[in-house]
Design an enzyme around this catalytic site. Structure first.
Site, mmCIF file in Angstrom:
data_model
loop_
_atom_site.group_PDB
_atom_site.id
_atom_site.type_symbol
_atom_site.label_atom_id
_atom_site.label_comp_id
_atom_site.label_asym_id
_atom_site.label_seq_id
_atom_site.Cartn_x
_atom_site.Cartn_y
_atom_site.Cartn_z
ATOM 1 N N LYS A 46 4.684 -13.029 -1.966
ATOM 2 C CA LYS A 46 3.813 -12.151 -1.184
ATOM 3 C C LYS A 46 2.559 -12.870 -0.685
ATOM 4 O O LYS A 46 2.210 -12.776 0.488
ATOM 5 C CB LYS A 46 3.378 -10.951 -2.038
ATOM 6 C CG LYS A 46 4.511 -10.009 -2.403
ATOM 7 C CD LYS A 46 3.967 -8.837 -3.202
ATOM 8 C CE LYS A 46 5.074 -7.885 -3.614
ATOM 9 N NZ LYS A 46 4.545 -6.759 -4.397
ATOM 10 N N GLU A 52 1.421 -7.130 -9.324
ATOM 11 C CA GLU A 52 0.996 -7.899 -8.153
ATOM 12 C C GLU A 52 0.300 -7.000 -7.139
ATOM 13 O O GLU A 52 -0.664 -7.407 -6.487
ATOM 14 C CB GLU A 52 2.192 -8.606 -7.528
ATOM 15 C CG GLU A 52 2.706 -9.787 -8.354
ATOM 16 C CD GLU A 52 3.710 -10.633 -7.600
ATOM 17 O OE1 GLU A 52 3.346 -11.147 -6.528
ATOM 18 O OE2 GLU A 52 4.849 -10.768 -8.079
ATOM 19 N N HIS A 103 -4.101 -6.692 -5.671
ATOM 20 C CA HIS A 103 -4.635 -6.631 -4.302
ATOM 21 C C HIS A 103 -5.725 -5.568 -4.142
ATOM 22 O O HIS A 103 -6.394 -5.515 -3.100
ATOM 23 C CB HIS A 103 -3.507 -6.319 -3.313
ATOM 24 C CG HIS A 103 -2.579 -7.469 -3.043
ATOM 25 N ND1 HIS A 103 -2.897 -8.497 -2.188
ATOM 26 C CD2 HIS A 103 -1.357 -7.760 -3.526
ATOM 27 C CE1 HIS A 103 -1.900 -9.369 -2.148
ATOM 28 N NE2 HIS A 103 -0.950 -8.941 -2.950
#
Length: 328
Positions: free
Chosen positions: A121, A191, A195
């Site tokens: 990503k 994950e 962010h």
């Protein structure tokens, strides 16, 4: 390609298990190897996917599958040495952010030759792989990076849609993900949390499962993500389509409901040679799951990578540079 492509899956959490199920009905690919933190399994005639999933669910590792499973704290290294595999799908969490590059170095140093595919990503993770481009090429490895949904499927769609324009003004990717239970995709959710404002990779990695559950209770299971560090930007820049500052990625993840909170799409805005401004929109069907949109393209790119590898083409490629090949 008439012969069967032998495939290994590294990481056997939610994404790795989904990858095994995607492969089950395929005629051109056969899952022969899998590894997780505690063990690995290799069987040249093909794995029993349901037995692997059951062992992982009940005992925590595919290494418990009889008679071919092996328990090991160095599962990836041992699998590389002991298995005959054409290509690996890296369904691994990229926590810490250097992990995928470390795995790539492991393959380089092992002397293994073949195809690697990831669904990375973060832009910074892809930048680390770019530093290994020459080493991968010298090692005889064809590495396909950013080959999931986003980056991946939607990045490739943007690369194709861009052909209508002489200049690209904006690429906007918006995703909706629905899963019934966050624990099925723990690494992916961690994950995503990394962010969010106030979080980073190290903080998300250090959170216990209980802390994540409490955090999700506070948000009613919803994660709203904006202006993410997503490798779609560097991939489109490398492909010469637009500068990375013209690419934005964001979305909504519902960790308690399999229904997507919104439709996943990519919008490509640009100017045609006639001077007209227009926008192409490519929207994924709401019925397709995150797993289908990540694993399907991943294996399509693995097949394309095998085709390149057999022609002696090695090095690092992205989903915006190579067309995936449909796996029958």
């Amino acid at each position: 390609m008439n012969d069967i492509i032998r495939v290994g899956v590294l990481g056997f959490g939610g994404l790795g298990q989904a990858a095994s199920r995607v492969l089950a009905p395929k005629q051109e690919m056969r899952l022969v190897a899998a590894a997780d933190k505690q063990g690995y399994i290799y069987q040249e005639n093909g794995l029993d996917q349901e037995a692997c999933i059951a062992a992982y669910y009940k005992q925590g590792s595919v290494g418990y599958v009889e008679p071919y499973g092996t328990l090991s704290q160095g599962s990836i290294e041992e699998l590389i040495q002991n298995a005959s595999v054409d290509g690996y799908f890296l369904a691994l969490p990229n926590l810490p952010n250097t992990f995928m590059a470390d795995v790539a170095r492991m393959f380089i140093e092992s002397g293994w030759r073949g195809v690697l595919v990831d669904a990375l990503k973060r832009t910074s993770a892809v930048e680390q792989l770019l530093e290994l481009k020459e080493q991968l090429q010298a090692a005889g490895i064809t590495y396909m990076t950013g080959c999931g949904a986003t980056p991946g499927l939607l990045t490739a769609a943007a690369a194709i849609a861009a052909q209508s324009y002489g200049e690209i003004h904006q690429v906007k990717i918006t995703f909706g993900v629905g899963i019934a239970n966050w624990e099925a995709y723990r690494a992916t959710i961690r994950e995503d949390i990394a962010h969010l404002p106030g979080f980073d990779v190290d903080k998300a990695r250090a959170m216990t499962d209980e802390e994540i559950e409490r955090f999700l209770d506070q948000t009613d299971g919803i994660l709203t993500l904006e202006n993410m560090e997503h490798a779609d930007d560097i991939m489109l820049e490398l492909a010469g389509i637009c500068s990375r500052d013209r690419v934005t990625v964001g979305g909504v993840v519902d960790t308690r409901n399999p229904k997507k909170p919104l439709s996943t799409n990519v919008q490509i805005t640009g100017r045609t040679f006639e001077g007209k401004i227009s926008t192409h929109t490519f929207t994924l069907g709401d019925e397709t799951s995150m797993a289908a949109n990540v694993c399907g393209p991943g294996f399509g790119y693995l097949k394309a990578g095998v085709s390149l590898h057999r022609r002696g083409i090695y090095g690092l490629f992205t989903a915006a540079q190579i067309m995936p090949q449909f796996v029958r």
